[in-house]
Structures are given as structure tokens and as C-alpha cells.
Design an enzyme around this catalytic site. Structure first.
Site, PDB file in Angstrom:
ATOM      1  N   ARG A 271      -5.837  20.541  75.109  1.00 57.04           N
ATOM      2  CA  ARG A 271      -5.315  19.213  75.406  1.00 57.04           C
ATOM      3  C   ARG A 271      -4.728  19.177  76.816  1.00 57.04           C
ATOM      4  NH1 ARG A 271      -2.774  17.338  69.621  1.00 57.04           N
ATOM      5  NH2 ARG A 271      -4.550  18.049  68.361  1.00 57.04           N
ATOM      6  N   ARG A 286       4.319  22.420  73.153  1.00 54.62           N
ATOM      7  CA  ARG A 286       3.331  21.553  73.803  1.00 54.62           C
ATOM      8  C   ARG A 286       2.544  22.360  74.833  1.00 54.62           C
ATOM      9  NH1 ARG A 286       3.456  16.195  73.270  1.00 54.62           N
ATOM     10  NH2 ARG A 286       5.632  16.245  72.646  1.00 54.62           N
ATOM     11  N   GLU A 358       7.452  17.810  64.773  1.00 60.58           N
ATOM     12  CA  GLU A 358       6.155  17.669  64.104  1.00 60.58           C
ATOM     13  C   GLU A 358       5.386  18.989  64.081  1.00 60.58           C
ATOM     14  OE1 GLU A 358       1.752  15.958  65.011  1.00 60.58           O
ATOM     15  OE2 GLU A 358       3.407  15.003  66.085  1.00 60.58           O
ATOM     16  N   SER A 361       0.154  16.405  60.986  1.00 63.57           N
ATOM     17  CA  SER A 361      -0.082  14.987  60.724  1.00 63.57           C
ATOM     18  C   SER A 361      -1.241  14.896  59.749  1.00 63.57           C
ATOM     19  CB  SER A 361      -0.435  14.230  62.009  1.00 63.57           C
ATOM     20  OG  SER A 361       0.713  13.961  62.768  1.00 63.57           O
ATOM     21  N   ARG A 399       3.329  26.250  66.679  1.00 62.26           N
ATOM     22  CA  ARG A 399       4.593  25.639  66.254  1.00 62.26           C
ATOM     23  C   ARG A 399       5.151  26.336  65.011  1.00 62.26           C
ATOM     24  NH1 ARG A 399       4.555  19.162  67.648  1.00 62.26           N
ATOM     25  NH2 ARG A 399       3.753  19.389  69.769  1.00 62.26           N
TER      26      ARG A 399
END
Length: 432
Positions: A271, A286, A358, A361, A399
């Protein structure tokens, strides 16, 4: 076929939009879509439909004239007038077809940028402050010392090397070293084994996909700035395994007896993190490249929301067995992903930040992706229908490692290995 053009189906059912214009406008307004865009889309679609009718009428006229010419030749009569008329009709058809192509491109571009319709039951709001907590699982540990952030723990233990990652690749890259690499591997192998028990078929997918695949899941055309593309080639590094897993059945009809289909995969995710400048610049939260275990489902429409709840439980199962406190929230209309109709986020407790972050999802995309990717099934009456697709992280591995390092840290700087991971760590129970 209604709703079929340029080799693809409508992203949202255009017939449904025409019949429920006010409701569609109201629901998409909660996602930031202006009513004017719907008006433009419907006006352009009406123009498209009118041109199709004109083209079909002229083709019918040409067929009739062609028959008149053939009849004249059989009767050995001249047909100069009919031939001139047929040429004129042919020219009109050509002009209409060229105009139709222009209108179709415009309509498809507008339609492709419309997000999915939100489920009417989810919270309405412009951002994450409107998200609603559903459930809280586990109690955050009370430390007798000030907990350190995971990057500091990892660097002192010599298992995370951000400095050399930045030297070799740039910011937001790192090396996992020694027991750090082994911990990462233990985490994703544990996840894959758990998902296999829950009925998921493990897939090892391609990490590069073509533009049609990115379009199918909704990343293209709107989010091209968020990915890494291979220059001068129709290939993109996957931002998530959702893309190759959901496109597995692209342009296919899945036999009804196969549904539901459950897939899981470990893959790197790439990403660009466009727009995230200044956010989570340190640590594993991130990154430009990270590992993720993904879950994807294909199912019949009537079961998709039951499947969403099951998928959310599957992701939560990993956190519970790891002994990590978390909560589940339902995302608001303004915070939800482009392709989703409803999303449950799982957020894990991060002690150093004294907050939940988070880690998964889980989304029901209903038939939104299936329409873009042409994924159908045939029901008992033989009618073709679009499947519903779902996807969820099971989990974001980096994470998860961050959460383990922070929640299992000891005052002396060591980290206790969660019990369920010890067999994957060859019996190591303490990182020191």
C-alpha cells in the site's frame, strides 16, 4: 440484456436506481455522493437507452430495405433508390453507434465511481466518530510499570530492525530478525490453521493482478493512487489478498451446490498509504508492505449477513485464543470502505497508546463486487443471479505482532510468548 454494456454489468443495478431514485440518493448521500451525480448518471443512461432504440429501429429499416433490394433483383428491376436509402441508413447507424460508445464510456465512468449502497441498519455519519461499539471482549491488563511501544520493545530485543529497513527500501519498511521473524511466522501459521478448522480452503494467490481484477473488487478506478503499479504493464501489486481471492471466480458461474465457498490466504499487502503523511510513522501499524491473512466468502444473497457474523466470529476467535483484548464496532456510512454495504471492525487493545486500534475489517459487499466481476450462480429454477461476496482480515499479521509485544511485555524488557503460539515457536516461551 438490461444493465449490460461495454462487456460488463452495472456496478449498482441501474433499473433499481431508476425505480428507487429518491432512496438511492438519500442512502448514497450518507456516503458523500451528491444527488447531481445520480441525476447525471440517469440522464446519460436515458440518452444511452434512446440511442439503443434508434439504432435498433434503423437496423430494422435497413433489413427491410435490404429485402426490397433483393426482391427487386429477383424481379430484374433496378433498385438504385433503395440502395441509396440503405447507404444513408447505414451512415446514420454508424453515427449513432459512435455517439453510443461515447455515452457508454461516460456512463460507465460515473457508475464505476459510485460506492456501494449502505445497509439501512448501519449508523449514519460522516466519519469514525459515528461508529458504534457492539461488543467488548477481554479486559486490558493493568501494568505495574509504564508499558513501552512495540517498536521500542522490538528494537531493544533485536527482533525488529526499522533502521536497516529504511536504509534498504525507505520509510515504512523493516526487517524481522531471529525470533521476530519466527514470531511473525508463528502468528500467520496459527491463523491459517484456525481458519482451516472453520472450513476455509487455503489458497496461495498471485501477488500481481491485472486491472480487471482491481476493477472487480472496487479498487479501480477510484483508488489508483493507493497502490503500487508496475510501469508499462497491466499489473498491480495486491493491496490485499481480497483482490485475487474474490477474482478467483471472475466471469464464471459457480455451481449452486458449491455455495457457500470459503477461502483464506496469507499474502503480503502493498500500500502506498497516500494521504497518511504523519500518521503512525513508527512501528508496525502502517507499513508499505505487510503480511495479512485474508478471509473471503461467496454465498447466496439470503445467507450473506449470517456469513458476515460468522466471519466476524472467526476473526475474533484468533484474538481470543491469543489472549488479546478487543472490541467490535460497526462502521458508519462515512467511515466504511467503497465496496462494503456493512462492515464490522475488530480493534485490538494497544497498551502504549491506551486505545484500541483496527486489526480486522469484516465486510459484506452484497452483489456489488459480483456485478463488477461477473460472478454468478444459477438457482433452482435455472435463473442466473449474482452471488454476494464478503471479505475480512483474519488478521493483519504485523498489527497482531505489535499487540502481542505490547500486551505480553514484561518489566525487564522480555516478552512472554502466548501459549497457543509456543508449538509454532518450537517451544520458545520467552523472547529475551
Amino acid at each position: 440484456m438490461e444493465g449490460y454494456f461495454l462487456g460488463g454489468f452495472w456496478m449498482l443495478d441501474i433499473k433499481m436506481i431508476r425505480q428507487n431514485e429518491s432512496d438511492v440518493k438519500a442512502r448514497l448521500a450518507t456516503r458523500g455522493v451528491k444527488a447531481e451525480l445520480i441525476d447525471q448518471l440517469l440522464a446519460a443512461d436515458q440518452q444511452r437507452r434512446d440511442l439503443v432504440v434508434k439504432s435498433e429501429t434503423l437496423r430494422q429499416q435497413r433489413n427491410e430495405v435490404s429485402e426490397q433490394i433483393a426482391q427487386a433483383k429477383r424481379n430484374k428491376k433496378t433498385a438504385d433508390e433503395e440502395i441509396a436509402r440503405m447507404k444513408q441508413v447505414g451512415q446514420q447507424i454508424k453515427q449513432i453507434e459512435e455517439k453510443l460508445k461515447e455515452v457508454q464510456v461516460k456512463v460507465q465512468d460515473w457508475a464505476a465511481r459510485l460506492p456501494n449502497l449502505p445497509n439501512p441498519t448501519i449508523p449514519v455519519g460522516p466519519d469514525e466518530s459515528y461508529n458504534v461499539e457492539i461488543k467488548k471482549i477481554g479486559t486490558p491488563k493493568e501494568f505495574t510499570f509504564k508499558p513501552k511501544p512495540h517498536w521500542e520493545i522490538g528494537e531493544k530485543l533485536g527482533i525488529l530492525d526499522f533502521e536497516r529497513g529504511a536504509k534498504v527500501s525507505g520509510s515504512r519498511f523493516l526487517y524481522y530478525v531471529g525470533l521476530g521473524a519466527k514470531l511473525e511466522r508463528a502468528v500467520y501459521n496459527f491463523m491459517l490453521d484456525e481458519h482451516e478448522k472453520e472450513g476455509y480452503t487455503e489458497i496461495l494467490p498471485p501477488y500481481l493482478v491485472n486491472a480487471a481484477s482491481m476493477y472487480g473488487t472496487g479498487q479501480f478506478p477510484k483508488f489508483k493512487e493507493d497502490v503500487f503499479q508496475i510501469q508499462d504493464q497491466d499489473l498491480t501489486l495486491i493491496p490485499t489478498a481480497e483482490v485475487p481471492l474474490t477474482n478467483y471466480y471472475r466471469d464464471e458461474v459457480i455451481p449452486t451446490e458449491k455455495l457457500p465457498v470459503y477461502f483464506t490466504a496469507l499474502s503480503p499487502s502493498f500500500r502506498s498509504e497516500a494521504g497518511s503523511a504523519g500518521r503512525d510513522t513508527r512501528g508496525l501499524i502502517r507499513l508499505h508492505q505487510f503480511n495479512k491473512v485474508e478471509m473471503v466468502k461467496y454465498c447466496r444473497p439470503e445467507t450473506s449477513y449470517d456469513e458476515l457474523e460468522k466471519m466476524t466470529i472467526n476473526a475474533g476467535n484468533i484474538l481470543e485464543k491469543l489472549g488479546l483484548p478487543y472490541h467490535i464496532i460497526t462502521l458508519s456510512t462515512g467511515d466504511m470502505g467503497f465496496s462494503a454495504a456493512m462492515t464490522h471492525d475488530l480493534e485490538v487493545w494497544i497498551p502504549a497508546q491506551n486505545t484500541y486500534r483496527e486489526i480486522s475489517s469484516c465486510s459484506n459487499c452484497e452483489d456489488f463486487q459480483a456485478r463488477r466481476a461477473h460472478i454468478q450462480y444459477r438457482d433452482e429454477k435455472g435463473k442466473l443471479n449474482f452471488v454476494h461476496t464478503l471479505n475480512g482480515s483474519g488478521l493483519a499479521v504485523g498489527r497482531t505482532v505489535a499487540a502481542i509485544l505490547e500486551n505480553y511485555q514484561n518489566e525487564d524488557g522480555t516478552v512472554t510468548v502466548p501459549e497457543v503460539l509456543r508449538p509454532y515457536m518450537h517451544g520458545v516461551d520467552l523472547i529475551e
